[in-house]
Write a protein that holds these residues in place. Structure first.
Motif, PDB file in Angstrom:
ATOM      1  N   HIS A 120       0.766  -1.013  -0.071  1.00  0.00           N
ATOM      2  CA  HIS A 120       0.162   0.079   0.192  1.00  0.00           C
ATOM      3  C   HIS A 120       0.973   1.297   0.027  1.00  0.00           C
ATOM      4  O   HIS A 120       0.576   2.292  -0.767  1.00  0.00           O
ATOM      5  CB  HIS A 120      -1.052   0.106   1.255  1.00  0.00           C
ATOM      6  N   THR A 121       2.153   1.152   0.745  1.00  0.00           N
ATOM      7  CA  THR A 121       2.763   2.459   0.797  1.00  0.00           C
ATOM      8  C   THR A 121       3.948   2.561  -0.254  1.00  0.00           C
ATOM      9  O   THR A 121       4.542   3.743  -0.553  1.00  0.00           O
ATOM     10  CB  THR A 121       3.367   2.386   2.105  1.00  0.00           C
ATOM     11  N   GLY A 122       4.153   1.411  -0.640  1.00  0.00           N
ATOM     12  CA  GLY A 122       5.388   1.444  -1.767  1.00  0.00           C
ATOM     13  C   GLY A 122       6.725   1.572  -1.096  1.00  0.00           C
ATOM     14  O   GLY A 122       7.889   1.784  -1.584  1.00  0.00           O
ATOM     15  N   ARG A 123       6.626   1.426   0.217  1.00  0.00           N
ATOM     16  CA  ARG A 123       7.930   1.505   1.150  1.00  0.00           C
ATOM     17  C   ARG A 123       8.407   0.238   1.811  1.00  0.00           C
ATOM     18  O   ARG A 123       7.436  -0.990   1.615  1.00  0.00           O
ATOM     19  CB  ARG A 123       7.647   2.623   2.184  1.00  0.00           C
ATOM     20  N   THR A 124       9.373   0.057   2.199  1.00  0.00           N
ATOM     21  CA  THR A 124       9.687  -1.191   2.891  1.00  0.00           C
ATOM     22  C   THR A 124      10.182  -1.467   4.212  1.00  0.00           C
ATOM     23  O   THR A 124      10.030  -2.393   5.038  1.00  0.00           O
ATOM     24  CB  THR A 124      11.102  -1.773   2.218  1.00  0.00           C
ATOM     25  N   GLU A 125      10.299  -0.316   4.795  1.00  0.00           N
ATOM     26  CA  GLU A 125      10.903  -0.218   6.383  1.00  0.00           C
ATOM     27  C   GLU A 125       9.854  -0.490   7.283  1.00  0.00           C
ATOM     28  O   GLU A 125       8.610   0.145   7.362  1.00  0.00           O
ATOM     29  CB  GLU A 125      11.854   0.859   6.766  1.00  0.00           C
ATOM     30  N   ILE A 126       9.832  -1.644   8.400  1.00  0.00           N
ATOM     31  CA  ILE A 126       8.985  -1.637   9.284  1.00  0.00           C
ATOM     32  C   ILE A 126       9.723  -1.714  10.608  1.00  0.00           C
ATOM     33  O   ILE A 126      10.695  -1.982  10.962  1.00  0.00           O
ATOM     34  CB  ILE A 126       8.654  -3.311   9.269  1.00  0.00           C
ATOM     35  N   LEU A 127       8.868  -0.822  11.419  1.00  0.00           N
ATOM     36  CA  LEU A 127       9.317  -0.365  12.688  1.00  0.00           C
ATOM     37  C   LEU A 127       8.523  -1.558  14.015  1.00  0.00           C
ATOM     38  O   LEU A 127       7.261  -1.402  13.628  1.00  0.00           O
ATOM     39  CB  LEU A 127       9.217   0.877  13.352  1.00  0.00           C
ATOM     40  N   SER A 128       9.332  -1.941  14.681  1.00  0.00           N
ATOM     41  CA  SER A 128       8.626  -2.491  15.964  1.00  0.00           C
ATOM     42  C   SER A 128       9.337  -2.419  17.274  1.00  0.00           C
ATOM     43  O   SER A 128      10.286  -1.389  17.451  1.00  0.00           O
ATOM     44  CB  SER A 128       8.275  -4.349  15.757  1.00  0.00           C
ATOM     45  N   PHE A 129       8.821  -3.196  18.423  1.00  0.00           N
ATOM     46  CA  PHE A 129       9.460  -2.504  19.522  1.00  0.00           C
ATOM     47  C   PHE A 129       9.937  -3.768  20.620  1.00  0.00           C
ATOM     48  O   PHE A 129       9.594  -4.638  20.387  1.00  0.00           O
ATOM     49  CB  PHE A 129       8.257  -1.866  20.445  1.00  0.00           C
ATOM     50  N   SER A 130      11.101  -3.352  21.385  1.00  0.00           N
ATOM     51  CA  SER A 130      11.624  -3.991  22.275  1.00  0.00           C
ATOM     52  C   SER A 130      10.501  -4.907  23.157  1.00  0.00           C
ATOM     53  O   SER A 130       9.691  -4.547  23.377  1.00  0.00           O
ATOM     54  CB  SER A 130      12.559  -3.487  23.065  1.00  0.00           C
ATOM     55  N   ASN A 131      10.940  -6.216  23.445  1.00  0.00           N
ATOM     56  CA  ASN A 131      10.051  -6.920  24.249  1.00  0.00           C
ATOM     57  C   ASN A 131       8.771  -7.656  23.342  1.00  0.00           C
ATOM     58  O   ASN A 131       7.985  -8.246  24.215  1.00  0.00           O
ATOM     59  CB  ASN A 131       9.627  -6.446  25.506  1.00  0.00           C
ATOM     60  N   GLY A 132       8.740  -7.097  22.243  1.00  0.00           N
ATOM     61  CA  GLY A 132       7.465  -7.399  21.425  1.00  0.00           C
ATOM     62  C   GLY A 132       7.572  -8.914  20.737  1.00  0.00           C
ATOM     63  O   GLY A 132       8.864  -9.360  20.803  1.00  0.00           O
ATOM     64  N   PHE A 133       6.591  -9.587  20.733  1.00  0.00           N
ATOM     65  CA  PHE A 133       6.627 -10.778  20.047  1.00  0.00           C
ATOM     66  C   PHE A 133       5.158 -11.000  19.186  1.00  0.00           C
ATOM     67  O   PHE A 133       4.156 -10.590  19.433  1.00  0.00           O
ATOM     68  CB  PHE A 133       6.240 -12.015  20.998  1.00  0.00           C
ATOM     69  N   HIS A 134       5.784 -11.170  17.887  1.00  0.00           N
ATOM     70  CA  HIS A 134       5.121 -11.345  16.485  1.00  0.00           C
ATOM     71  C   HIS A 134       4.842 -12.630  15.835  1.00  0.00           C
ATOM     72  O   HIS A 134       4.067 -12.845  14.894  1.00  0.00           O
ATOM     73  CB  HIS A 134       5.107 -10.103  15.799  1.00  0.00           C
ATOM     74  N   GLY A 135       5.555 -13.542  16.366  1.00  0.00           N
ATOM     75  CA  GLY A 135       5.660 -14.800  15.767  1.00  0.00           C
ATOM     76  C   GLY A 135       6.859 -15.351  15.289  1.00  0.00           C
ATOM     77  O   GLY A 135       7.889 -14.654  15.356  1.00  0.00           O
TER      78      GLY A 135
END
Length: 289
Positions: free
Chosen positions: A109-124
């Motif tokens: 959708h954005t035509g961009r590539t960078e993804i930010l997430s956070f310390s202690n996070g779990f997403h799989g």
């Protein structure tokens, strides 16, 4: 043949579960505090959910998404009733798979590539989801991970330092689960919403663990009154049947750019309807609140 070493087994052998109780092969009873890794919000083998699964299993267990299925349409309509903030859902089989869909649609959708997430996070643990997940123990053996992922400290300053014109999405659990049940302050989440809106970045809330009733609302974002662009749900969404859902506002995949054989299968949809029936008939949200 034997199991892989990914989940070492305890000596306990559970053969039956009911409500909040487990029963081993000797008949001994245990209280279940594991909750099926977060899937058993409504307890084990709730009769309404069991009946829905049994009835659907006698009609049709699986089919293809290229053909209309009334049970699937009914389930999507029911989800729309509890999530009027969103207009599209992609049904999946797990939380990690749902995060992968969120990553793909954000980049698309954005035509961009960078993804930010956070310390202690779990997403799989799949490669994209793992790239957004913190923790060297589970990350390092699989380097190199997917490029253009950055794990930020949970401060606005850290987010601002790492955002660029190529940032596609910010992924966050509004209440971290595996990280220690950490509730992010409203001010922080509101600032993320404002930054994402201003810069055309997708704000992704991962509610695989904190969603479906745990906050006294169906989802934590409703409690915070902060609506993300993309909502990720799984775990208890179908009462223990493997399932998940990616909910979006005003964006969608073009035809043939994403999919999955078992996504939105009839058995999971029937179980999901059963889950929603329990929430309503037993006034679950009010009790939790």
């Amino acid at each position: 043949m034997h199991f892989t070493n990914t989940n070492p087994k305890l000596e306990l052998c559970v053969i039956r579960a009911e409500g909040s109780l487990l029963f081993d092969d000797s008949g001994k009873k245990y209280i279940d505090f594991i909750c099926g890794r977060g899937t058993a919000n409504l307890g084990h083998c709730h009769p309404i959910i069991v009946k829905a699964i049994q009835q659907q299993a006698s009609r049709m267990i699986h089919f293809t998404n290229e053909i209309r299925m009334p049970i699937q349409e009914e389930y999507v309509n029911r989800l729309g009733e509890i999530l009027p903030e969103f207009d599209t859902v992609f049904l999946t089989n797990s939380g990690a798979e749902t995060i992968e869909a969120a990553i793909k649609i954000s980049r698309l959708h954005t035509g961009r590539t960078e993804i930010l997430s956070f310390s202690n996070g779990f997403h799989g643990r799949s490669m994209g989801a793992l790239s957004a997940t913190d923790g060297q123990k589970i990350r390092a053996p699989f380097y190199p991970l997917v490029p253009d992922f950055t794990i930020c400290e949970p401060t606005i300053e850290s987010v601002q330092e790492n955002i660029s014109s190529n940032t596609a999405a910010i992924i966050i659990e509004p209440i971290q689960g595996a990280g220690g049940v950490i509730i992010f302050p409203y001010k922080f989440l509101k600032s993320l919403r404002d930054i994402a809106s201003k810069k055309g970045i997708m704000l992704v809330f991962d509610e695989c663990q904190c969603g479906f009733g745990r906050t006294g609302n169906y989802f934590a974002f409703q409690k915070f009154e902060i609506t993300p662009d993309i909502l990720v749900a799984s775990k208890t969404i179908c009462g223990g049947i493997p399932a998940g859902g990616m909910f979006t506002r005003l964006i969608d995949f073009p035809e043939d750019l994403h999919g999955g054989t078992f996504c939105g299968n009839p058995l999971a949809c029937a179980a999901g309807i059963g889950v929603l029936d329990v929430f309503i008939s037993e006034n679950i949200l009010t009790k939790v609140a």
